[in-house]
Design an enzyme around this catalytic site. Structure first.
Site, mmCIF file in Angstrom:
data_model
loop_
_atom_site.group_PDB
_atom_site.id
_atom_site.type_symbol
_atom_site.label_atom_id
_atom_site.label_comp_id
_atom_site.label_asym_id
_atom_site.label_seq_id
_atom_site.Cartn_x
_atom_site.Cartn_y
_atom_site.Cartn_z
ATOM 1 N N ASP A 238 -3.135 -0.266 -0.928
ATOM 2 C CA ASP A 238 -4.270 0.294 -1.678
ATOM 3 C C ASP A 238 -4.404 1.808 -1.515
ATOM 4 O OD1 ASP A 238 -4.709 -2.378 -1.987
ATOM 5 O OD2 ASP A 238 -6.808 -2.338 -1.355
ATOM 6 N N HIS A 379 -2.623 0.151 3.429
ATOM 7 C CA HIS A 379 -2.893 1.380 2.677
ATOM 8 C C HIS A 379 -1.727 2.340 2.847
ATOM 9 C CE1 HIS A 379 -6.758 -0.536 3.500
ATOM 10 N NE2 HIS A 379 -7.210 0.056 2.408
HETATM 11 ZN ZN ZN Z 1 -9.452 1.035 -1.290
#
Ligand code: ZN
Length: 428
Positions: A238, A379
């Protein structure tokens, strides 16, 4: 002819200078010019200026390239006279020896040697220098005193890095290591070496890709082939794309793994190459809103705008828009679910990478919790996460997992992804 440097201009010799000294009217000019010349070019280069500078000849070694370990080639040099009427310029009235004869003589490789302090095992650029023979120096200073100026330039021998060489069905890199569990591009063909370093042939499942090689090991074709009966997992990343995304993609490529990227519209600009690479590798493009707001606090129009603008940007770069979406903070309450018009993908394994920023903890979190059918949250904007993924990807594959996109995982589990519906995992 790159790397040439003006090295020296030589027609000086002690005897020549003595001769000059006999001619009194030239002595001051000669000495002054010599001093000036030496001052100008410094101690490395030597320049003597004579009473007549009718002819200038440049000798330039021909630059060459070899691969590490190859034999050093025989050097050559080119002589060029910059004097326009060289045919008419008789250097010796008795013999009729002309400037053009001297240039030919130099082009035949007479009168000098070429030297290069090359180590052909070490990558680099090495200077090729011209060294005039003693006999020639004598002719310059006595026979053609002041008539000929030789400018010696330097050439360059470049020793280029070599990939390595074949050793039966193995390939030894130049540094002595063997290629294992990786591809080799060689002479326009692609080969693959297994964990033992042996070149493979026939049909091979590598990661989630099935490759077909001919009997000589040359790659013929490839296709994505996921076995629905075997364990699989969807790694998701993400908040990117970011500065470490390219590094992560290189790891995915090496191990033939897929991942899903939930990207922010505001991060698209400047990362077009990474997004295109994702698609090329078979990764999935996901929407994570434009600017990472909490969607539940936005109006229906604002939600549509966050999702729609990001889709437009992704489509502009990749040619396709996102197939899945993940709401920031996993918050799909309020207007979100009804207005995103894409399957809402959450996760069931949170690596907490954003919090720990520690590669080893991220690795440990996945290793202890990951299971068949999981969706793992990471991430790719954090360097420790990409470091962790670089270790986790080969580890999970060695544990028998197929690393697939969210959509591939859903399909393999017979689930159809529907817009506005929420999915957290595809555990059996
Ligand atoms: Zn996010």
């Amino acid at each position: 002819m790159e790397g040439k440097e003006r090295e020296s201009i030589v027609d000086h010799k002690q005897q020549g200078v003595e001769k000059v000294q006999k001619k009194n009217k030239w002595i001051k000019i000669g000495a002054a010019a010599l001093m000036l010349g030496l001052l100008l070019v410094g101690s490395v280069t030597a320049r003597a200026i004579y009473e007549y500078r009718h002819v200038e000849i440049e000798v330039t070694p021909v630059s060459a390239e070899i691969l590490q370990g190859e034999e050093v080639p025989e050097f050559q040099a080119e002589a060029v006279c910059t004097e326009p009427d060289k045919e008419a310029n008789i250097l010796n009235t008795d013999s009729g020896f002309k400037v053009s004869d001297l240039v030919s003589e130099l082009n035949e490789g007479k009168d000098y040697t070429l030297a290069c302090g090359v180590d052909n095992n070490v990558e680099g650029a090495y200077a090729i220098t011209v060294n005039l023979t003693d006999e020639f120096m004598q002719r310059l200073s006595e026979e053609w005193n002041g008539r000929v100026t030789i400018t010696m330039r330097t050439g360059q021998l470049t020793v280029k890095n070599k990939i390595g060489e074949w050793e039966d069905n193995r390939f030894r890199r130049w540094d002595g290591s063997y290629i294992t569990s990786d591809f080799l591009e060689y002479d326009g063909d692609t080969y693959y070496f297994n964990s033992e370093g042996e070149m493979v042939t026939d049909v091979q499942q590598i990661g989630i890709m099935q490759y077909t090689f001919d009997e000589d090991g040359k790659l013929l074709s490839k296709e994505c082939k996921i076995d629905p009966d075997k364990p699989m997992m969807a790694l998701t990343f993400d908040d990117g794309p970011g500065e470490y995304t390219a590094e992560l993609l290189a790891v995915l490529e090496k191990y033939n793994a897929h991942a899903t990227f939930f990207m922010l519209g505001q991060k698209v600009s400047g990362r077009e190459a990474e997004i295109q690479k994702m698609l090329e590798l078979g990764c999935e493009i996901g929407n994570h809103s434009y600017s990472h707001p909490q969607l539940s606090k936005l109006s229906a129009d604002a939600v549509k705008n966050q999702i729609g603008s990001t889709n437009d940007l992704l489509k502009g770069v990749a040619g396709v828009s996102a197939t899945v979406m993940r709401p920031p903070y996993g918050d799909y309450a309020g207007q979100a679910a009804a207005n995103v018009k894409l399957p809402i993908i959450l996760w069931n394994v949170d690596t907490l990478d954003w919090k720990t920023r520690d590669a080893q903890q991220t690795i440990a979190n996945v290793k202890t919790r990951a299971d068949d059918g999981d969706i793992v949250l990471m991430h790719d904007i954090h360097k420790p996460t990409v470091d962790a993924a670089s270790e986790l990807i080969p580890y999970l594959i060695s544990e028998g997992y197929q690393l697939v996109t969210v959509s591939e995982l859903a399909q393999a589990r017979g689930a159809s992804l529907e817009p506005g519906k929420v999915y957290t995992d595809f555990n059996r």
